[in-house]
Design a protein around this motif. Structure first.
Motif, PDB file in Angstrom:
ATOM      1  N   PRO A  72       0.942  -1.303   0.093  1.00 48.47           N
ATOM      2  CA  PRO A  72       0.287  -0.217  -0.178  1.00 48.47           C
ATOM      3  C   PRO A  72       0.656   1.323   0.124  1.00 48.47           C
ATOM      4  N   ALA A  73       0.398   2.441  -0.564  1.00 50.77           N
ATOM      5  CA  ALA A  73       1.458   2.962  -0.869  1.00 50.77           C
ATOM      6  C   ALA A  73       1.293   4.328   0.219  1.00 50.77           C
ATOM      7  N   ALA A  74       0.383   4.351   0.819  1.00 52.33           N
ATOM      8  CA  ALA A  74       0.143   4.947   2.128  1.00 52.33           C
ATOM      9  C   ALA A  74       1.392   4.833   3.427  1.00 52.33           C
ATOM     10  N   LEU A  75       1.743   3.515   3.213  1.00 51.82           N
ATOM     11  CA  LEU A  75       2.174   2.839   4.076  1.00 51.82           C
ATOM     12  C   LEU A  75       3.951   3.622   3.653  1.00 51.82           C
ATOM     13  N   MET A  76       4.186   2.992   2.913  1.00 47.98           N
ATOM     14  CA  MET A  76       5.457   3.346   2.172  1.00 47.98           C
ATOM     15  C   MET A  76       5.768   5.237   2.228  1.00 47.98           C
ATOM     16  N   ARG A  77       6.954   5.233   2.836  1.00 44.79           N
ATOM     17  CA  ARG A  77       7.347   6.461   2.428  1.00 44.79           C
ATOM     18  C   ARG A  77       7.928   6.751   0.681  1.00 44.79           C
ATOM     19  N   ARG A  78       8.861   7.817   0.587  1.00 49.34           N
ATOM     20  CA  ARG A  78       8.933   7.991  -1.063  1.00 49.34           C
ATOM     21  C   ARG A  78      10.007   7.761  -1.189  1.00 49.34           C
ATOM     22  N   ASP A  79      10.876   7.386  -0.555  1.00 53.80           N
ATOM     23  CA  ASP A  79      12.230   6.713  -1.135  1.00 53.80           C
ATOM     24  C   ASP A  79      12.044   4.999  -0.258  1.00 53.80           C
ATOM     25  N   GLY A  80      10.439   4.454  -0.261  1.00 59.53           N
ATOM     26  CA  GLY A  80      10.432   2.973  -0.109  1.00 59.53           C
ATOM     27  C   GLY A  80      10.891   2.592   1.022  1.00 59.53           C
TER      28      GLY A  80
ATOM     29  N   GLY B 135      13.394 -10.571  14.917  1.00 62.73           N
ATOM     30  CA  GLY B 135      14.489 -11.045  13.714  1.00 62.73           C
ATOM     31  C   GLY B 135      15.725  -9.641  13.565  1.00 62.73           C
ATOM     32  N   LEU B 136      14.756  -8.235  13.329  1.00 63.06           N
ATOM     33  CA  LEU B 136      16.176  -7.898  12.848  1.00 63.06           C
ATOM     34  C   LEU B 136      17.536  -7.329  14.529  1.00 63.06           C
ATOM     35  N   ASN B 137      16.959  -7.515  14.982  1.00 59.88           N
ATOM     36  CA  ASN B 137      17.819  -7.591  16.069  1.00 59.88           C
ATOM     37  C   ASN B 137      18.728  -8.697  16.506  1.00 59.88           C
ATOM     38  N   ARG B 138      18.101  -9.979  16.275  1.00 62.23           N
ATOM     39  CA  ARG B 138      19.277 -11.015  17.039  1.00 62.23           C
ATOM     40  C   ARG B 138      19.650 -11.970  15.961  1.00 62.23           C
ATOM     41  N   HIS B 139      18.224 -12.086  14.910  1.00 59.55           N
ATOM     42  CA  HIS B 139      18.605 -13.369  13.559  1.00 59.55           C
ATOM     43  C   HIS B 139      19.129 -12.955  12.246  1.00 59.55           C
ATOM     44  N   GLY B 140      19.597 -11.331  12.757  1.00 57.53           N
ATOM     45  CA  GLY B 140      20.478 -10.695  11.144  1.00 57.53           C
ATOM     46  C   GLY B 140      19.393 -10.550   9.748  1.00 57.53           C
ATOM     47  N   PHE B 141      17.970 -10.033  10.095  1.00 60.58           N
ATOM     48  CA  PHE B 141      17.286  -9.845   9.379  1.00 60.58           C
ATOM     49  C   PHE B 141      17.624  -8.993   8.460  1.00 60.58           C
ATOM     50  N   PRO B 142      18.281  -8.142   7.441  1.00 60.71           N
ATOM     51  CA  PRO B 142      18.521  -6.716   6.624  1.00 60.71           C
ATOM     52  C   PRO B 142      17.764  -5.438   6.794  1.00 60.71           C
ATOM     53  N   HIS B 143      17.902  -4.965   6.884  1.00 61.32           N
ATOM     54  CA  HIS B 143      17.080  -3.465   7.714  1.00 61.32           C
ATOM     55  C   HIS B 143      17.756  -2.360   7.000  1.00 61.32           C
ATOM     56  N   THR B 144      17.907  -1.311   7.156  1.00 61.08           N
ATOM     57  CA  THR B 144      18.869  -0.058   7.642  1.00 61.08           C
ATOM     58  C   THR B 144      18.926   0.622   8.465  1.00 61.08           C
ATOM     59  N   ARG B 145      19.809   1.198   9.889  1.00 59.92           N
ATOM     60  CA  ARG B 145      19.090   2.180  10.810  1.00 59.92           C
ATOM     61  C   ARG B 145      20.292   3.474  10.600  1.00 59.92           C
ATOM     62  N   MET B 146      18.383   4.236  10.755  1.00 59.20           N
ATOM     63  CA  MET B 146      19.307   5.449  10.796  1.00 59.20           C
ATOM     64  C   MET B 146      19.050   6.390  11.764  1.00 59.20           C
ATOM     65  N   GLY B 147      20.133   6.903  12.960  1.00 62.29           N
ATOM     66  CA  GLY B 147      20.105   7.019  13.577  1.00 62.29           C
ATOM     67  C   GLY B 147      20.248   5.529  14.524  1.00 62.29           C
ATOM     68  N   LYS B 148      18.593   5.569  15.713  1.00 59.92           N
ATOM     69  CA  LYS B 148      18.255   4.653  16.445  1.00 59.92           C
ATOM     70  C   LYS B 148      17.264   4.228  15.597  1.00 59.92           C
ATOM     71  N   ALA B 149      16.236   4.784  14.663  1.00 64.38           N
ATOM     72  CA  ALA B 149      15.413   4.394  14.644  1.00 64.38           C
ATOM     73  C   ALA B 149      16.065   2.435  12.623  1.00 64.38           C
ATOM     74  N   LYS B 150      15.252   2.443  12.562  1.00 61.96           N
ATOM     75  CA  LYS B 150      15.082   0.091  12.018  1.00 61.96           C
ATOM     76  C   LYS B 150      14.071   1.264  10.533  1.00 61.96           C
ATOM     77  N   TRP B 151      14.672   0.811   9.637  1.00 62.45           N
ATOM     78  CA  TRP B 151      13.968   0.974   8.400  1.00 62.45           C
ATOM     79  C   TRP B 151      13.707  -0.583   7.734  1.00 62.45           C
ATOM     80  N   LEU B 152      12.912  -0.895   7.083  1.00 63.04           N
ATOM     81  CA  LEU B 152      12.896  -1.884   5.805  1.00 63.04           C
ATOM     82  C   LEU B 152      12.807  -1.074   4.785  1.00 63.04           C
ATOM     83  N   SER B 153      13.636  -1.516   2.974  1.00 62.51           N
ATOM     84  CA  SER B 153      13.206  -1.183   2.288  1.00 62.51           C
ATOM     85  C   SER B 153      12.227  -1.820   1.661  1.00 62.51           C
TER      86      SER B 153
END
Length: 94
Positions: free
Chosen positions: A10-18, A39-57
């Motif tokens: 859904p486009a409403a959930l995604m930011r402009r940069d995806g 999964g992000l913290n312990r099991h190595g799921f891929p994600h991006t950290r921007m500061g303390k925030a976690k983001w998923l593309s």
């Protein structure tokens, strides 16, 4: 039905940069927020950290779907039923 590479988001959930927050991504993935964060913290799921925030593309979400994909397997009961019906057929033809 979308494949693993063609995911309808859904486009409403995604930011402009995806990127999506974990709460939004969990809804998109159809899983719980706590499970995704574990999964992000312990099991190595891929994600991006921007500061303390976690983001998923979108690529991160596709990779998580592929990592956690469990192929469907027939249950043991259905396998036993198939065996019992096939032996009944063999007995009736003999």
């Amino acid at each position: 039905m979308p494949t693993t590479t063609e995911v309808e988001t859904p486009a409403a959930l995604m930011r402009r940069d995806g990127y999506m927050k974990p709460e939004e991504a969990a809804e998109d993935l159809g899983c719980g927020v706590r499970w995704l964060l574990d999964g992000l913290n312990r099991h190595g799921f891929p994600h991006t950290r921007m500061g303390k925030a976690k983001w998923l593309s979108e690529q991160d979400r596709i990779a998580i779907r592929e990592l956690c994909h469990v192929p469907a397997q027939p249950g043991k009961i259905s396998q036993l039923r198939r065996r019992s019906t096939s032996t009944k057929r063999l007995k009736s033809t003999a």
